[in-house]
Write a protein that holds these residues in place. Sequence first.
Motif, PDB file in Angstrom:
ATOM      1  N   UNK A  53      80.211 -47.284 -42.363  1.00 55.55           N
ATOM      2  CA  UNK A  53      81.118 -48.378 -41.989  1.00 55.55           C
ATOM      3  C   UNK A  53      81.043 -48.376 -40.372  1.00 55.55           C
ATOM      4  N   UNK A  54      80.094 -47.623 -39.588  1.00 56.31           N
ATOM      5  CA  UNK A  54      80.223 -47.795 -38.454  1.00 56.31           C
ATOM      6  C   UNK A  54      80.749 -46.848 -37.554  1.00 56.31           C
ATOM      7  N   UNK A  55      80.618 -46.486 -36.272  1.00 53.70           N
ATOM      8  CA  UNK A  55      81.281 -45.377 -35.356  1.00 53.70           C
ATOM      9  C   UNK A  55      81.287 -43.991 -36.042  1.00 53.70           C
ATOM     10  N   UNK A  56      80.136 -43.663 -36.853  1.00 56.21           N
ATOM     11  CA  UNK A  56      79.964 -42.451 -37.526  1.00 56.21           C
ATOM     12  C   UNK A  56      80.727 -41.986 -38.629  1.00 56.21           C
ATOM     13  N   UNK A  57      81.427 -43.085 -39.052  1.00 58.70           N
ATOM     14  CA  UNK A  57      82.273 -42.859 -40.203  1.00 58.70           C
ATOM     15  C   UNK A  57      81.710 -43.371 -41.490  1.00 58.70           C
ATOM     16  N   UNK A  58      82.511 -43.069 -42.556  1.00 61.08           N
ATOM     17  CA  UNK A  58      81.855 -43.511 -43.712  1.00 61.08           C
ATOM     18  C   UNK A  58      83.034 -44.094 -44.763  1.00 61.08           C
ATOM     19  N   UNK A 147     103.934 -37.046 -49.467  1.00 61.61           N
ATOM     20  CA  UNK A 147     102.710 -36.568 -49.722  1.00 61.61           C
ATOM     21  C   UNK A 147     101.925 -36.796 -48.386  1.00 61.61           C
ATOM     22  N   UNK A 148     100.926 -36.149 -48.071  1.00 62.74           N
ATOM     23  CA  UNK A 148     100.023 -36.645 -47.317  1.00 62.74           C
ATOM     24  C   UNK A 148      98.503 -36.466 -47.596  1.00 62.74           C
ATOM     25  N   UNK A 149      97.687 -37.351 -47.284  1.00 60.83           N
ATOM     26  CA  UNK A 149      96.276 -37.202 -47.650  1.00 60.83           C
ATOM     27  C   UNK A 149      95.446 -37.393 -46.419  1.00 60.83           C
ATOM     28  N   UNK A 150      94.446 -36.664 -46.210  1.00 62.00           N
ATOM     29  CA  UNK A 150      93.738 -36.599 -45.039  1.00 62.00           C
ATOM     30  C   UNK A 150      92.162 -37.024 -45.655  1.00 62.00           C
ATOM     31  N   UNK A 151      91.545 -37.999 -44.832  1.00 64.66           N
ATOM     32  CA  UNK A 151      90.227 -38.443 -45.329  1.00 64.66           C
ATOM     33  C   UNK A 151      89.192 -37.986 -44.144  1.00 64.66           C
ATOM     34  N   UNK A 152      89.516 -36.841 -43.527  1.00 69.69           N
ATOM     35  CA  UNK A 152      88.717 -36.144 -42.742  1.00 69.69           C
ATOM     36  C   UNK A 152      89.107 -34.564 -42.591  1.00 69.69           C
ATOM     37  N   UNK A 153      87.986 -33.952 -42.396  1.00 70.13           N
ATOM     38  CA  UNK A 153      88.234 -32.387 -42.554  1.00 70.13           C
ATOM     39  C   UNK A 153      88.298 -31.806 -41.293  1.00 70.13           C
ATOM     40  N   UNK A 154      89.371 -31.036 -41.121  1.00 65.97           N
ATOM     41  CA  UNK A 154      89.705 -29.955 -40.106  1.00 65.97           C
ATOM     42  C   UNK A 154      89.042 -28.837 -40.329  1.00 65.97           C
ATOM     43  N   UNK A 155      88.939 -27.891 -39.532  1.00 62.44           N
ATOM     44  CA  UNK A 155      88.320 -26.556 -39.557  1.00 62.44           C
ATOM     45  C   UNK A 155      89.412 -25.600 -40.399  1.00 62.44           C
ATOM     46  N   UNK A 156      90.678 -25.841 -39.803  1.00 61.71           N
ATOM     47  CA  UNK A 156      91.652 -25.234 -40.837  1.00 61.71           C
ATOM     48  C   UNK A 156      92.713 -26.269 -40.608  1.00 61.71           C
ATOM     49  N   UNK A 203      82.199 -33.151 -49.153  1.00 66.61           N
ATOM     50  CA  UNK A 203      81.632 -33.607 -47.526  1.00 66.61           C
ATOM     51  C   UNK A 203      82.368 -34.559 -47.084  1.00 66.61           C
ATOM     52  N   UNK A 204      83.081 -34.257 -45.826  1.00 68.89           N
ATOM     53  CA  UNK A 204      83.757 -35.408 -45.289  1.00 68.89           C
ATOM     54  C   UNK A 204      83.251 -35.393 -43.803  1.00 68.89           C
ATOM     55  N   UNK A 205      83.696 -36.534 -43.155  1.00 68.47           N
ATOM     56  CA  UNK A 205      83.331 -36.584 -41.671  1.00 68.47           C
ATOM     57  C   UNK A 205      84.677 -35.566 -41.082  1.00 68.47           C
ATOM     58  N   UNK A 206      84.122 -34.676 -39.938  1.00 66.76           N
ATOM     59  CA  UNK A 206      85.165 -34.040 -39.356  1.00 66.76           C
ATOM     60  C   UNK A 206      86.396 -34.533 -38.567  1.00 66.76           C
TER      61      UNK A 206
END
Length: 213
Positions: A53-58, A147-156, A203-206
Amino acid sequence: MTSKRTRDRLVERLLEQGVTSQFVLELIANTPRHLFLDEALSHRAYEDASLPIGFGQTLSQPYIVARMTEILLGAAGDPKRVLEIGTGSGYQTCILAQAVEHVWSVERIKPLQDKAKQRLRHLGLNNVTYKHADGGFGWPEQGPFDAILSAAAPRDIPKSLLQQLAPNGVLVIPVGADEQVLTLVIRDGEEDKFITQKLEPVKFVPLLSGVTR
């Protein structure tokens, strides 16, 4: 491209992969995913694939959107207040907004969020509040959240997100760098401790810090 048969095939694939919530499957079937892509990619909208979708995102693949939504709704019961980390294209936001009372959505890339706002307005969804900010900090002024939903992956898992969960609130988040695992965290309301379950590889963007205008 957008026919009922095309969408039904997508739902069948999600069923085969283990998504069981009829409510979530109906949301996926009835949400026009092609509106969340640039026209050049819209013919691929109902493939079970992540798309740029641009900007290195999906745009996340429909399976993972359905799975995360199913997990969130199943663990949180009937969540009213939901925080989304990473508005992105607005597709996951759109699914959540049809399932809960109100969504607060944080995005670090302003042009993406601006486009997502237009799409959700076009679809008549007015129960989303947006913030252009670093998602790792969440939105403490609006918490606590059911509830919280994250669409990107932190290391921790960011401690700031855990602290924004209401008692018995749930966090659904991919965690890790090279190898990521979809993780569910439940805040135990009685003992005020966090119960963590690792669910499946993803597999998510960081999850990156800072903002882009």
